[in-house]
Design a protein around this motif. Structure first.
Motif, PDB file in Angstrom:
ATOM      1  N   VAL A  30       2.988   6.158  -3.352  1.00 49.44           N
ATOM      2  CA  VAL A  30       2.615   5.894  -4.672  1.00 49.44           C
ATOM      3  C   VAL A  30       2.727   4.437  -5.040  1.00 49.44           C
ATOM      4  O   VAL A  30       1.404   3.968  -5.811  1.00 49.44           O
ATOM      5  CB  VAL A  30       3.380   6.588  -5.783  1.00 49.44           C
ATOM      6  N   GLN A  31       3.769   3.710  -4.916  1.00 55.96           N
ATOM      7  CA  GLN A  31       3.680   2.200  -4.923  1.00 55.96           C
ATOM      8  C   GLN A  31       2.340   1.620  -4.102  1.00 55.96           C
ATOM      9  O   GLN A  31       1.803   0.884  -4.841  1.00 55.96           O
ATOM     10  CB  GLN A  31       4.820   1.732  -4.538  1.00 55.96           C
ATOM     11  N   LEU A  32       1.954   2.189  -2.955  1.00 53.92           N
ATOM     12  CA  LEU A  32       0.973   1.280  -2.133  1.00 53.92           C
ATOM     13  C   LEU A  32      -0.297   1.755  -3.201  1.00 53.92           C
ATOM     14  O   LEU A  32      -1.245   0.860  -3.111  1.00 53.92           O
ATOM     15  CB  LEU A  32       1.100   1.875  -0.835  1.00 53.92           C
ATOM     16  N   LEU A  33      -0.556   3.049  -3.452  1.00 54.25           N
ATOM     17  CA  LEU A  33      -1.760   3.192  -4.223  1.00 54.25           C
ATOM     18  C   LEU A  33      -1.797   2.516  -5.509  1.00 54.25           C
ATOM     19  O   LEU A  33      -2.780   2.015  -5.691  1.00 54.25           O
ATOM     20  CB  LEU A  33      -1.599   5.032  -4.703  1.00 54.25           C
ATOM     21  N   ILE A  42      -6.384  -3.209   0.784  1.00 58.57           N
ATOM     22  CA  ILE A  42      -5.086  -2.646   1.559  1.00 58.57           C
ATOM     23  C   ILE A  42      -4.463  -3.796   2.009  1.00 58.57           C
ATOM     24  O   ILE A  42      -2.966  -3.546   1.935  1.00 58.57           O
ATOM     25  CB  ILE A  42      -5.743  -1.635   2.594  1.00 58.57           C
ATOM     26  N   SER A  43      -4.869  -4.672   2.547  1.00 60.10           N
ATOM     27  CA  SER A  43      -4.155  -5.737   3.094  1.00 60.10           C
ATOM     28  C   SER A  43      -3.253  -6.474   1.923  1.00 60.10           C
ATOM     29  O   SER A  43      -2.159  -6.794   2.252  1.00 60.10           O
ATOM     30  CB  SER A  43      -4.985  -6.803   3.915  1.00 60.10           C
ATOM     31  N   SER A  48       1.950  -7.197  -0.688  1.00 64.23           N
ATOM     32  CA  SER A  48       2.677  -7.148  -2.016  1.00 64.23           C
ATOM     33  C   SER A  48       3.804  -6.282  -1.644  1.00 64.23           C
ATOM     34  O   SER A  48       4.922  -6.513  -2.531  1.00 64.23           O
ATOM     35  CB  SER A  48       1.949  -6.737  -2.954  1.00 64.23           C
ATOM     36  N   MET A  49       3.972  -5.667  -0.694  1.00 58.92           N
ATOM     37  CA  MET A  49       5.052  -4.545  -0.386  1.00 58.92           C
ATOM     38  C   MET A  49       5.892  -5.159   0.868  1.00 58.92           C
ATOM     39  O   MET A  49       6.642  -4.491   1.237  1.00 58.92           O
ATOM     40  CB  MET A  49       4.690  -3.299  -0.170  1.00 58.92           C
ATOM     41  N   LYS A  50       5.444  -6.059   1.555  1.00 61.59           N
ATOM     42  CA  LYS A  50       6.096  -6.940   2.638  1.00 61.59           C
ATOM     43  C   LYS A  50       5.823  -5.737   3.774  1.00 61.59           C
ATOM     44  O   LYS A  50       6.878  -5.522   4.570  1.00 61.59           O
ATOM     45  CB  LYS A  50       7.457  -7.178   2.306  1.00 61.59           C
ATOM     46  N   MET A  51       4.582  -5.582   3.875  1.00 59.03           N
ATOM     47  CA  MET A  51       4.397  -4.451   5.253  1.00 59.03           C
ATOM     48  C   MET A  51       3.226  -4.916   5.618  1.00 59.03           C
ATOM     49  O   MET A  51       2.447  -5.675   5.110  1.00 59.03           O
ATOM     50  CB  MET A  51       4.474  -2.900   4.471  1.00 59.03           C
ATOM     51  N   TYR A  53      -0.502  -5.072   7.705  1.00 60.71           N
ATOM     52  CA  TYR A  53      -1.759  -4.215   7.322  1.00 60.71           C
ATOM     53  C   TYR A  53      -1.708  -2.957   7.865  1.00 60.71           C
ATOM     54  O   TYR A  53      -2.421  -1.873   7.276  1.00 60.71           O
ATOM     55  CB  TYR A  53      -3.065  -5.120   7.710  1.00 60.71           C
ATOM     56  N   ARG A  54      -1.442  -2.893   9.170  1.00 59.95           N
ATOM     57  CA  ARG A  54      -1.493  -1.597  10.009  1.00 59.95           C
ATOM     58  C   ARG A  54      -0.564  -0.487   9.443  1.00 59.95           C
ATOM     59  O   ARG A  54      -1.014   0.523   9.227  1.00 59.95           O
ATOM     60  CB  ARG A  54      -0.923  -1.764  11.565  1.00 59.95           C
ATOM     61  N   ARG A  55       0.541  -0.872   8.971  1.00 60.94           N
ATOM     62  CA  ARG A  55       1.302   0.200   8.189  1.00 60.94           C
ATOM     63  C   ARG A  55       0.661   0.645   7.023  1.00 60.94           C
ATOM     64  O   ARG A  55       0.640   1.773   6.826  1.00 60.94           O
ATOM     65  CB  ARG A  55       2.897  -0.335   8.063  1.00 60.94           C
ATOM     66  N   ALA A  56       0.415  -0.153   6.299  1.00 61.43           N
ATOM     67  CA  ALA A  56      -0.330   0.286   5.001  1.00 61.43           C
ATOM     68  C   ALA A  56      -1.584   0.930   5.196  1.00 61.43           C
ATOM     69  O   ALA A  56      -1.865   2.022   4.744  1.00 61.43           O
ATOM     70  CB  ALA A  56      -0.717  -1.023   4.255  1.00 61.43           C
ATOM     71  N   TRP A  57      -2.333   0.579   6.230  1.00 57.90           N
ATOM     72  CA  TRP A  57      -3.528   1.384   6.604  1.00 57.90           C
ATOM     73  C   TRP A  57      -3.227   2.582   7.092  1.00 57.90           C
ATOM     74  O   TRP A  57      -3.943   3.791   6.651  1.00 57.90           O
ATOM     75  CB  TRP A  57      -4.411   0.712   7.843  1.00 57.90           C
ATOM     76  N   LEU A  58      -2.090   2.889   7.908  1.00 51.40           N
ATOM     77  CA  LEU A  58      -1.734   4.191   8.538  1.00 51.40           C
ATOM     78  C   LEU A  58      -1.112   5.023   7.240  1.00 51.40           C
ATOM     79  O   LEU A  58      -1.432   6.291   7.174  1.00 51.40           O
ATOM     80  CB  LEU A  58      -0.593   4.016   9.453  1.00 51.40           C
TER      81      LEU A  58
END
Length: 132
Positions: A30-33, A42-43, A48-51, A53-58
């Motif tokens: 939810v925080q990512l959304l 997405i990147s 901003s969440m210290k992750m 791009y691949r993790r966010a995209w997945l």
């Protein structure tokens, strides 16, 4: 300072919904959304969440597969640049999750306060999980 005089420990509430037969929606997703909605990317949301791009995209891909229609739509980069935005369903999912969270906190405030008061102020601190 006696144990009774020490301040109460901080309390953080989070919950996760597990959908059958699969899929999860929790505070990290939810925080990512919300971050995608705020940044349009997405990147940037991942950063901003210290992750990565691949993790966010997945995670976005997982969310888009869980629900009947996508929560995030992405435009590929190029001369005009790319970006991402929440779909109407994406905004609705975030709003519903946050509403459940607020109602639960309000309904359980007395019990949460009692649990918080029972925690030892000298209990070892732990880092919260980064799971989504």
């Amino acid at each position: 300072m006696s144990k009774a005089d020490q301040p109460l420990p901080a309390t953080r509430f989070s919950f996760r919904l597990d959908f059958t037969p699969g899929g999860r929606l929790g505070p990290g997703k939810v925080q990512l959304l919300e971050a995608i909605g705020a940044t349009g990317s997405i990147s940037a949301a991942g950063r901003s969440m210290k992750m990565s791009y691949r993790r966010a995209w997945l995670l976005v891909d997982d969310l888009n597969r869980i629900f009947k229609s996508p929560l995030v739509e992405a435009q590929p980069g190029g001369a005009k640049g790319g970006g991402a935005h929440l779909t109407p369903l994406g905004r609705e999912i975030v709003a519903n999750y946050r509403a459940i969270e607020a109602k639960t906190l309000a309904a359980a405030a007395e019990q949460i306060a009692a649990l918080r008061a029972a925690v030892s102020p000298t209990a070892p601190a732990r880092e919260p999980s980064k799971k989504a």
